[in-house]
Design a protein around this motif. Structure first.
Motif, mmCIF file in Angstrom:
data_model
loop_
_atom_site.group_PDB
_atom_site.id
_atom_site.type_symbol
_atom_site.label_atom_id
_atom_site.label_comp_id
_atom_site.label_asym_id
_atom_site.label_seq_id
_atom_site.Cartn_x
_atom_site.Cartn_y
_atom_site.Cartn_z
ATOM 1 N N ILE A 22 100.544 126.242 -4.414
ATOM 2 C CA ILE A 22 99.156 126.033 -4.231
ATOM 3 C C ILE A 22 98.715 124.806 -3.599
ATOM 4 N N GLY A 23 98.048 125.195 -2.385
ATOM 5 C CA GLY A 23 97.892 123.818 -1.337
ATOM 6 C C GLY A 23 96.905 122.941 -1.660
ATOM 7 N N PRO A 24 96.487 121.852 -0.982
ATOM 8 C CA PRO A 24 95.611 120.728 -1.338
ATOM 9 C C PRO A 24 94.090 121.237 -1.502
ATOM 10 N N ASN A 25 93.421 120.801 -1.983
ATOM 11 C CA ASN A 25 91.820 121.015 -2.286
ATOM 12 C C ASN A 25 91.500 122.605 -2.513
ATOM 13 N N CYS A 26 92.491 123.207 -3.459
ATOM 14 C CA CYS A 26 92.129 124.350 -3.799
ATOM 15 C C CYS A 26 91.436 124.139 -5.440
ATOM 16 N N TRP A 27 90.718 125.312 -5.833
ATOM 17 C CA TRP A 27 90.208 125.337 -7.150
ATOM 18 C C TRP A 27 90.700 126.751 -7.883
ATOM 19 N N VAL A 28 91.365 126.719 -8.880
ATOM 20 C CA VAL A 28 91.713 127.931 -9.560
ATOM 21 C C VAL A 28 90.992 127.824 -11.068
ATOM 22 N N CYS A 29 90.257 128.843 -11.076
ATOM 23 C CA CYS A 29 89.239 129.032 -12.163
ATOM 24 C C CYS A 29 89.825 129.415 -13.497
ATOM 25 N N SER A 30 89.338 129.042 -14.593
ATOM 26 C CA SER A 30 89.778 129.375 -15.889
ATOM 27 C C SER A 30 90.240 131.023 -15.841
ATOM 28 N N GLY A 31 91.046 131.493 -16.516
ATOM 29 C CA GLY A 31 91.428 133.089 -16.482
ATOM 30 C C GLY A 31 92.226 133.551 -15.383
ATOM 31 N N PHE A 53 96.995 128.872 0.551
ATOM 32 C CA PHE A 53 96.863 127.905 1.390
ATOM 33 C C PHE A 53 95.701 127.140 1.015
ATOM 34 N N GLU A 54 95.324 125.834 1.566
ATOM 35 C CA GLU A 54 94.488 124.791 1.169
ATOM 36 C C GLU A 54 93.012 125.520 1.270
ATOM 37 N N TYR A 55 92.276 124.798 0.436
ATOM 38 C CA TYR A 55 90.936 125.102 0.436
ATOM 39 C C TYR A 55 90.612 126.622 -0.222
ATOM 40 N N SER A 56 91.229 127.054 -1.042
ATOM 41 C CA SER A 56 91.332 128.364 -1.663
ATOM 42 C C SER A 56 90.674 128.279 -3.162
ATOM 43 N N ARG A 57 89.659 128.950 -3.240
ATOM 44 C CA ARG A 57 89.150 129.192 -4.537
ATOM 45 C C ARG A 57 89.320 130.551 -5.190
ATOM 46 N N LEU A 58 89.944 130.674 -6.374
ATOM 47 C CA LEU A 58 90.323 131.730 -7.045
ATOM 48 C C LEU A 58 89.596 131.907 -8.068
ATOM 49 N N GLY A 59 88.654 132.799 -8.051
ATOM 50 C CA GLY A 59 87.690 132.963 -9.227
ATOM 51 C C GLY A 59 88.285 133.349 -10.598
ATOM 52 N N ALA A 60 87.428 133.302 -11.720
ATOM 53 C CA ALA A 60 87.750 133.641 -12.819
ATOM 54 C C ALA A 60 88.163 134.839 -12.956
ATOM 55 N N GLY A 61 89.420 135.218 -13.637
ATOM 56 C CA GLY A 61 89.978 136.587 -13.830
ATOM 57 C C GLY A 61 91.003 137.029 -12.886
ATOM 58 N N VAL A 62 90.698 136.564 -11.506
ATOM 59 C CA VAL A 62 91.750 136.965 -10.469
ATOM 60 C C VAL A 62 92.943 137.223 -10.855
ATOM 61 N N ARG A 63 93.663 138.124 -10.312
ATOM 62 C CA ARG A 63 95.146 138.191 -10.721
ATOM 63 C C ARG A 63 96.099 138.209 -9.424
ATOM 64 N N LEU A 65 84.794 141.064 -1.626
ATOM 65 C CA LEU A 65 85.676 140.322 -2.449
ATOM 66 C C LEU A 65 85.663 138.487 -2.686
ATOM 67 N N ASP A 66 84.777 138.210 -1.786
ATOM 68 C CA ASP A 66 84.771 136.711 -1.529
ATOM 69 C C ASP A 66 84.252 136.058 -2.790
ATOM 70 N N TRP A 67 83.750 136.730 -3.808
ATOM 71 C CA TRP A 67 83.522 136.092 -5.030
ATOM 72 C C TRP A 67 84.713 135.917 -5.981
ATOM 73 N N LEU A 68 85.743 136.528 -5.637
ATOM 74 C CA LEU A 68 86.969 136.410 -6.164
ATOM 75 C C LEU A 68 87.741 135.379 -5.616
ATOM 76 N N ILE A 69 87.799 135.543 -4.421
ATOM 77 C CA ILE A 69 88.563 134.676 -3.383
ATOM 78 C C ILE A 69 87.577 133.993 -2.316
ATOM 79 N N THR A 70 87.514 132.724 -2.127
ATOM 80 C CA THR A 70 86.611 132.110 -1.203
ATOM 81 C C THR A 70 87.425 130.875 -0.988
ATOM 82 N N ASP A 71 86.611 130.272 -0.094
ATOM 83 C CA ASP A 71 86.780 128.602 0.544
ATOM 84 C C ASP A 71 85.974 127.715 -0.568
ATOM 85 N N THR A 72 86.706 126.757 -0.974
ATOM 86 C CA THR A 72 86.208 125.833 -1.831
ATOM 87 C C THR A 72 84.999 125.008 -1.222
#
Length: 386
Positions: free
Chosen positions: A303-312, A321-331, A357-364
């Motif tokens: 998991i690259g720098p400046n990412c955000w991995v949500c609960s679940g 890669f960097e600056y990826s936001r992985l939304g709650a519940g994404v698998r 689907l950018d509510w699941l995977i987007t830029d931080t």
């Protein structure tokens, strides 16, 4: 001693990464693959390096500059022109790029090596050059033996008992393959080989120069060597390369950061409550990344720098890669996330933005919607009803 790194290709088989990152700058756990090549060259005394560039040339030149911080001297040969104020790459092919450098001013005046800028290698270059000189070869290919079932993925080199090259087979079937020695894209040349490359036109080493040398009966050899070679020709290759490094299978490439627990490495200032997440190594988490309580990460994963991995969220055997936001519940299982793209390990790509689907995977760095999207609410209700 002099060397050339081939870095002008567009890297079409490694898209979407190469939309914005040239292949030589593709990071192996935050370190560009070409940097490893420069370290290898320096280790064996090759301290004068010319790099041919074309696609995203500015990115390569801005990172490596004149090479002094890497212990070598670097110069660049740009292949292309400016159109409407924009640099447009016009690559001359691997052999054409060599000839362009020599035509500009005779750089190659002694035995030199040529490396493709997109592979991790751990090779005794000095031993290969010694073998080349003892044979009196004008050109030598360093080959590697692969299992029979892997032969269809590579160009096969056919030699006689002395190592002299007789023919090539481009990705033959297992049944048709005359050898299990494959071309690794590592070459040793004498300057006179350049006389057989036409000036000012696109010309390829493997497809045109080498067949010409065979036809002429030139002293042209292959040296089979046992060494580590991790090719990054396609997205699945890159995914496998990251896995191999995390698993400790690639010599001389260590996992960066600080080992906070067995097999779990982090960069600076990672925000995570270790007793409230489920993380199984080997895992690398880049600096300034936030892992929310309740997230699950299963290695080998980067998991690259400046990412955000949500609960679940679950990240399993994946490269983020960097600056990826992985939304709650994404698998994510066996996936590569790069910007707005999610790629599986076969290379199949989804544009998460185009697929809504950018509510699941987007830029931080993007602002989150003020309310949950309807799609997420519907999925939550569906899961609750079950």
């Amino acid at each position: 001693m002099k060397a050339m790194i081939l870095a002008a290709g567009k890297g079409t088989r490694v898209r979407p990464i190469t939309h914005t990152i040239p292949k030589p700058l593709i990071p192996i756990l935050q370190k560009p693959v070409m940097e490893f090549l420069l370290e290898l060259l320096r280790q064996h005394g090759f301290d004068q390096v010319v790099v041919n560039v074309s696609h995203l040339a500015n990115e390569i030149e801005s990172y490596f500059r004149d090479g002094q911080r890497f212990g070598v001297q670097i110069a660049y040969s740009f292949e292309g022109r400016i159109v409407d104020g924009q640099l447009v790459g016009e690559a001359l092919g691997s052999a054409g790029g060599m000839r362009r450098i020599q035509d500009f001013y005779p750089f190659f005046d002694d035995t030199f090596v040529v490396l493709c800028g997109d592979a991790l290698i751990d090779l005794d270059l000095s031993a290969a050059v010694k073998w080349h000189k003892e044979k009196g070869s004008i050109a030598t290919i360093v080959t590697k033996t692969v299992p029979q079932e892997q032969v269809p993925s590579y160009g096969v080199v056919v030699t006689d008992e002395t190592g002299r090259i007789k023919a090539f087979q481009e990705k033959p079937s297992v049944e048709e393959a005359l050898s299990t020695n494959i071309n690794t894209g590592i070459y040793i040349f004498e300057p006179e080989v350049l006389d057989y490359i036409p000036s000012g036109q696109e010309y390829d080493i493997g497809g045109e120069l080498f067949p010409k040398l065979v036809e002429m009966g030139a002293p042209f050899y292959a040296v089979p060597m046992e060494f580590q070679w991790v090719d990054i020709g396609k997205v699945p290759d890159y995914w496998q390369a990251i896995r191999s490094v995390l698993l400790g299978e690639v010599k001389n490439v260590s996992v960066p950061g600080h080992e906070v627990a067995p097999g779990i490495y982090t960069g600076l200032n990672v925000a995570v409550n270790w007793d409230k997440v489920d993380i199984t190594g080997p895992v690398y988490i880049g600096g300034m990344t936030h892992i929310e309580d309740g997230a699950k990460i299963i290695g080998p994963t980067m998991i690259g720098p400046n990412c955000w991995v949500c609960s679940g969220a679950t990240v399993d055997n994946s490269v983020i890669f960097e600056y990826s936001r992985l939304g709650a519940g994404v698998r994510l299982v066996d996936k590569l996330v790069f910007g707005r793209y999610c790629v599986d390990k076969t290379g199949a790509t989804i544009d998460v933005q185009a697929a809504a689907l950018d509510w699941l995977i987007t830029d931080t760095r993007r602002s989150l919607p003020s309310q949950e999207p309807l799609e997420r609410q519907a999925i939550a209700e569906l899961l609750a009803s079950e």
